[in-house]
Design an enzyme around this catalytic site. Structure first.
Site, PDB file in Angstrom:
ATOM      1  N   HIS A  27      -2.516  -2.899  -5.533  1.00 26.32           N
ATOM      2  CA  HIS A  27      -3.021  -2.538  -4.380  1.00 26.32           C
ATOM      3  C   HIS A  27      -4.691  -2.813  -4.283  1.00 26.32           C
ATOM      4  O   HIS A  27      -5.525  -1.815  -4.707  1.00 26.32           O
ATOM      5  CB  HIS A  27      -2.741  -0.975  -4.155  1.00 26.32           C
ATOM      6  CG  HIS A  27      -3.090  -0.481  -2.753  1.00 26.32           C
ATOM      7  ND1 HIS A  27      -3.179   0.672  -2.432  1.00 26.32           N
ATOM      8  CD2 HIS A  27      -3.242  -1.334  -1.668  1.00 26.32           C
ATOM      9  CE1 HIS A  27      -3.462   0.728  -1.131  1.00 26.32           C
ATOM     10  NE2 HIS A  27      -3.590  -0.486  -0.693  1.00 26.32           N
ATOM     11  N   ASN A  34      -3.138   6.035  -0.332  1.00 25.95           N
ATOM     12  CA  ASN A  34      -2.648   6.308   1.139  1.00 25.95           C
ATOM     13  C   ASN A  34      -2.060   7.640   1.137  1.00 25.95           C
ATOM     14  O   ASN A  34      -1.884   8.304   2.226  1.00 25.95           O
ATOM     15  CB  ASN A  34      -1.709   5.112   1.276  1.00 25.95           C
ATOM     16  CG  ASN A  34      -2.546   3.909   1.948  1.00 25.95           C
ATOM     17  OD1 ASN A  34      -3.355   4.129   2.676  1.00 25.95           O
ATOM     18  ND2 ASN A  34      -2.336   2.908   1.546  1.00 25.95           N
ATOM     19  N   GLU A  40      -5.624  -0.153  -7.222  1.00 21.30           N
ATOM     20  CA  GLU A  40      -4.616   0.633  -7.685  1.00 21.30           C
ATOM     21  C   GLU A  40      -3.568  -0.163  -8.403  1.00 21.30           C
ATOM     22  O   GLU A  40      -2.773  -1.160  -7.811  1.00 21.30           O
ATOM     23  CB  GLU A  40      -4.066   1.459  -6.637  1.00 21.30           C
ATOM     24  CG  GLU A  40      -4.516   2.593  -6.162  1.00 21.30           C
ATOM     25  CD  GLU A  40      -3.579   3.480  -5.260  1.00 21.30           C
ATOM     26  OE1 GLU A  40      -3.456   4.812  -5.426  1.00 21.30           O
ATOM     27  OE2 GLU A  40      -3.352   2.915  -4.275  1.00 21.30           O
ATOM     28  N   SER A  46       0.926  -1.251   0.061  1.00 22.11           N
ATOM     29  CA  SER A  46      -0.059   0.002   0.185  1.00 22.11           C
ATOM     30  C   SER A  46       0.846   1.179  -0.005  1.00 22.11           C
ATOM     31  O   SER A  46       0.068   2.341  -0.081  1.00 22.11           O
ATOM     32  CB  SER A  46      -0.962   0.087   1.278  1.00 22.11           C
ATOM     33  OG  SER A  46      -0.100  -0.411   2.351  1.00 22.11           O
TER      34      SER A  46
END
Length: 300
Positions: A139, A189, A151, A118
């Site tokens: 991800h 993130n 992702e 992540s």
């Protein structure tokens, strides 16, 4: 692609295995611990039962999904003949580098190596392999069987062919792939963790309590879950690791983890996984909540 290996049977790993298996792929779920494998398979079965109860899948669908998963405790045995390997181990850079170096040695030459990291650099991970052009980030979001986003992160050397293959594969899983470039925290993130960290700072500075902060974000910003509760579900140790990766990568104070987060992780209060974080998830608390709901539902 027909055969997928998933390394790690934890929260993300078993969710990824579940998703591929439910989509008809043969899945090899790998973990070094037999106990971790058993927990992972139990979670998959429980989640499938929940889907059956809600009428989203049939009992036959559930049985087919489980039958599509083969378990291994040896990486070398598990990855033989796999078209894709998805690593979903702990968010620790040294561990991931070790795993990918091993995968580079034991996987078929044409296998694509993906990581569910992540925040950690795909380029850095790919650098320890013999074929960095075949390394990519996938991800997934938690819970994997439900969340639509994946992702897709290209490393510096990731090929166009591999990127297209993984984008197309994600669509076959019923996901919405979004291609992003390889920078610390990627997109999800890089935006989410500073918000969680600022929420913890707000609590740390005594501006408001846990429930009050979460209520403001849920009712005022239309978030389905407050940031402190979300942090508990992600895992406070994972949040801390991601923030540290971004702080090291950008050298920007805004990514520095709040001291309260650091102390909670050191104290072992990691959120749902440990039974306590910003909220109490212990069995005694659950029993107390059920008793309270029963009492309130009684008519006199």
């Amino acid at each position: 692609m027909n055969t997928i290996a998933v390394i790690g049977a934890g929260t993300m790993g078993n969710g990824i295995a579940h998703t591929f298996a439910q989509s008809g792929f043969t899945v090899k779920l790998i973990d070094i611990s037999e106990a971790a494998i058993e927990r992972g398979m139990k979670t998959i079965a429980t989640n499938l039962d929940r889907m059956v109860a809600k009428g989203k899948i049939t009992e036959d669908d559930k049985l087919k999904t489980i039958s599509n998963i083969i378990t291994y405790t040896d990486v070398k045995d598990g990855v033989v003949g796999c078209d894709l390997v998805v690593e979903a181990a702990t968010e620790n850079v040294d561990l991931k580098l070790k795993i990918f170096k091993q995968l580079s040695d034991v996987c078929d030459d044409n296998a694509i190596l993906a990581t569910n990291t992540s925040s950690i650099s795909i380029t850095q991970i790919a650098a320890v392999t013999k074929s960095p052009e075949r390394v990519i980030g996938m991800h997934f979001m938690n819970p994997v069987p439900i969340m639509k986003l994946v992702e897709i992160i290209r490393g510096y050397n990731t090929s166009d062919e591999v990127t297209k293959t993984i984008m197309d594969l994600s669509v076959k899983l019923g996901k919405v792939p979004t291609e992003v470039n390889d920078y610390p925290g990627f997109v999800a993130n890089r935006i989410l963790m500073p918000m969680i960290n600022e929420s913890i700072e707000t609590l740390y500075n005594g501006v408001a309590g846990v429930e009050e902060i979460d209520t403001v974000m849920k009712l005022g910003m239309a978030h389905p879950m407050g940031p402190l509760q979300l942090a508990d579900f992600i895992g406070l140790d994972v949040c801390l690791s991601i923030l540290n990766v971004m702080y090291d990568g950008f050298k920007n104070p805004k990514y520095a983890p709040c001291p309260l987060l650091v102390n909670m992780v050191m104290a072992g209060k990691l959120g749902v996984k440990s039974g306590e974080g910003f909220y109490d998830y212990s069995e005694s608390k659950k029993a107390e909540k059920v008793a309270s709901q029963f009492k309130n539902s009684k008519s006199y």
